[in-house]
Design an enzyme around this catalytic site. Structure first.
Site, mmCIF file in Angstrom:
data_model
loop_
_atom_site.group_PDB
_atom_site.id
_atom_site.type_symbol
_atom_site.label_atom_id
_atom_site.label_comp_id
_atom_site.label_asym_id
_atom_site.label_seq_id
_atom_site.Cartn_x
_atom_site.Cartn_y
_atom_site.Cartn_z
ATOM 1 N N TYR A 85 -13.800 -3.819 9.930
ATOM 2 C CA TYR A 85 -12.485 -3.169 9.973
ATOM 3 C C TYR A 85 -11.816 -3.376 11.330
ATOM 4 O O TYR A 85 -10.627 -3.718 11.418
ATOM 5 C CB TYR A 85 -12.675 -1.684 9.691
ATOM 6 C CG TYR A 85 -11.428 -0.873 9.517
ATOM 7 C CD1 TYR A 85 -10.610 -1.036 8.404
ATOM 8 C CD2 TYR A 85 -11.078 0.108 10.450
ATOM 9 C CE1 TYR A 85 -9.478 -0.254 8.238
ATOM 10 C CE2 TYR A 85 -9.949 0.889 10.288
ATOM 11 C CZ TYR A 85 -9.152 0.705 9.176
ATOM 12 O OH TYR A 85 -8.035 1.481 9.005
ATOM 13 N N ILE A 105 -5.834 10.439 10.882
ATOM 14 C CA ILE A 105 -4.659 10.948 10.167
ATOM 15 C C ILE A 105 -5.123 11.628 8.887
ATOM 16 O O ILE A 105 -6.019 11.124 8.194
ATOM 17 C CB ILE A 105 -3.672 9.810 9.824
ATOM 18 C CG1 ILE A 105 -3.321 8.994 11.084
ATOM 19 C CG2 ILE A 105 -2.417 10.374 9.161
ATOM 20 C CD1 ILE A 105 -2.589 9.766 12.154
ATOM 21 N N ASP A 165 -1.754 -8.148 -6.135
ATOM 22 C CA ASP A 165 -2.936 -8.164 -5.280
ATOM 23 C C ASP A 165 -2.617 -8.957 -4.019
ATOM 24 O O ASP A 165 -2.362 -10.160 -4.097
ATOM 25 C CB ASP A 165 -4.099 -8.790 -6.046
ATOM 26 C CG ASP A 165 -5.401 -8.823 -5.254
ATOM 27 O OD1 ASP A 165 -5.410 -8.410 -4.077
ATOM 28 O OD2 ASP A 165 -6.411 -9.284 -5.828
ATOM 29 N N VAL A 166 -2.624 -8.286 -2.863
ATOM 30 C CA VAL A 166 -2.263 -8.974 -1.619
ATOM 31 C C VAL A 166 -3.280 -10.046 -1.235
ATOM 32 O O VAL A 166 -2.990 -10.899 -0.391
ATOM 33 C CB VAL A 166 -2.076 -7.986 -0.443
ATOM 34 C CG1 VAL A 166 -0.957 -7.000 -0.733
ATOM 35 C CG2 VAL A 166 -3.372 -7.269 -0.094
ATOM 36 N N GLY A 204 0.823 -1.211 0.000
ATOM 37 C CA GLY A 204 0.000 0.000 0.000
ATOM 38 C C GLY A 204 0.851 1.252 0.000
ATOM 39 O O GLY A 204 0.447 2.295 0.515
ATOM 40 N N SER A 222 1.533 3.260 -2.259
ATOM 41 C CA SER A 222 1.101 4.334 -3.142
ATOM 42 C C SER A 222 0.137 5.290 -2.461
ATOM 43 O O SER A 222 -0.190 6.340 -3.016
ATOM 44 C CB SER A 222 0.434 3.744 -4.401
ATOM 45 O OG SER A 222 -0.702 2.965 -4.047
ATOM 46 N N LYS A 249 -8.299 -5.396 12.151
ATOM 47 C CA LYS A 249 -7.163 -4.740 12.796
ATOM 48 C C LYS A 249 -6.861 -5.362 14.157
ATOM 49 O O LYS A 249 -5.691 -5.522 14.533
ATOM 50 C CB LYS A 249 -7.430 -3.242 12.943
ATOM 51 C CG LYS A 249 -7.646 -2.515 11.624
ATOM 52 C CD LYS A 249 -6.501 -2.710 10.657
ATOM 53 C CE LYS A 249 -6.640 -1.850 9.419
ATOM 54 N NZ LYS A 249 -5.554 -2.047 8.449
ATOM 55 N N SER A 292 -5.050 0.241 13.308
ATOM 56 C CA SER A 292 -5.949 1.372 13.503
ATOM 57 C C SER A 292 -6.400 1.433 14.945
ATOM 58 O O SER A 292 -6.453 0.414 15.646
ATOM 59 C CB SER A 292 -7.184 1.233 12.606
ATOM 60 O OG SER A 292 -8.172 2.195 12.932
#
Length: 239
Positions: free
Chosen positions: A150, A183, A59-60, A8, A10, A154, A137
């Site tokens: 999510y 962030i 692609d992970v 990630g 980028s 995490k 996160s």
């Protein structure tokens, strides 16, 4: 010169991490999934500043594609610094969350962690020096409405990092997680207005990508040789 892979790389936080690791003299492999042009731009910016970098795309979530891409990367030398930064969110309140939303978020964050980290672990161990840092996160620490998927992903990464740290503790390899709060990035733009940030964050401002990158750079350095198995929050005193 150590070789560092940032998945990630980028994106906003990822690009900041890539630039910071390059400033420390590492060869940085900037990963993207579809946005190879952005990864190339980050790598070029590093090279223009006198650093060493290249861009890759895979692609992970595709285990076979990861294995093929990583085998090629390792041919040039072991990756001794791995930053697992790839992740997505697809928010919905749990009663209305589709199975696809659940699977997609866990697939990128959690399965992506396995698909990238596992093939790189033995080559890293053989060098007797390594740093694995996973960006998670605050949702994985505190939970968050509308982000059960999510937060689950995490939180699982926190447990995985602690367990892997135990396995690698005698191998010269540290494993840590960094859990950012709010962030300033393109991904978070529009999610929190100024008033919401003042209400939620005791420091009354959003964090900056370069601040996360500084913490990652420390954990990836020799100075952090005795720091492992930790979940380190960076969130302006939110928790």
């Amino acid at each position: 010169m150590k070789r560092a892979l940032v998945t990630g790389g980028s994106g906003g936080i990822g690009a900041a991490i890539c630039q910071r690791l390059a400033a420390d003299g590492h060869h940085v492999i900037v990963h993207a999934h579809r946005a190879l042009d952005k990864a190339e731009a980050t790598a070029q910016a590093i090279r223009d500043s006198g650093g060493s970098a290249e861009a890759v795309a895979f692609d992970v979530t595709d285990r076979d594609a990861c294995a093929t891409a990583l085998a090629t990367i390792v041919e040039a030398g072991a990756v001794q610094i791995l930053v697992n930064n790839a992740g997505i969110h697809d928010d919905a309140v749990f009663p209305g969350m589709s199975g696809e939303q659940w699977d997609r978020v866990l697939d990128v964050s959690l399965n992506g962690f396995y698909n990238v980290t596992q093939p790189l672990t033995m080559p890293m161990i053989r060098t007797r020096w390594g740093r694995i840092v996973t960006i998670t996160s605050i949702a994985g620490v505190m939970g968050n409405r509308g982000q059960v998927n999510y937060a689950a992903a995490k939180g699982a990464l926190h447990a995985a990092s602690k367990s892997l740290a135990l396995e690698l503790a005698t191998r010269g390899v540290t494993v840590n997680a960094v859990a950012p709060g709010i962030i300033e990035t393109d991904m978070s733009a529009g999610a929190f207005d100024a008033e919401a940030i003042k209400r939620l964050v005791p420091m009354q401002r959003a964090g900056r990508a370069n601040e996360v990158a500084e913490l990652v750079a420390f954990l990836a350095s020799d100075k952090a040789a005795y720091v492992s198995g930790q979940v380190i929050s960076i969130n302006g005193a939110m928790a």
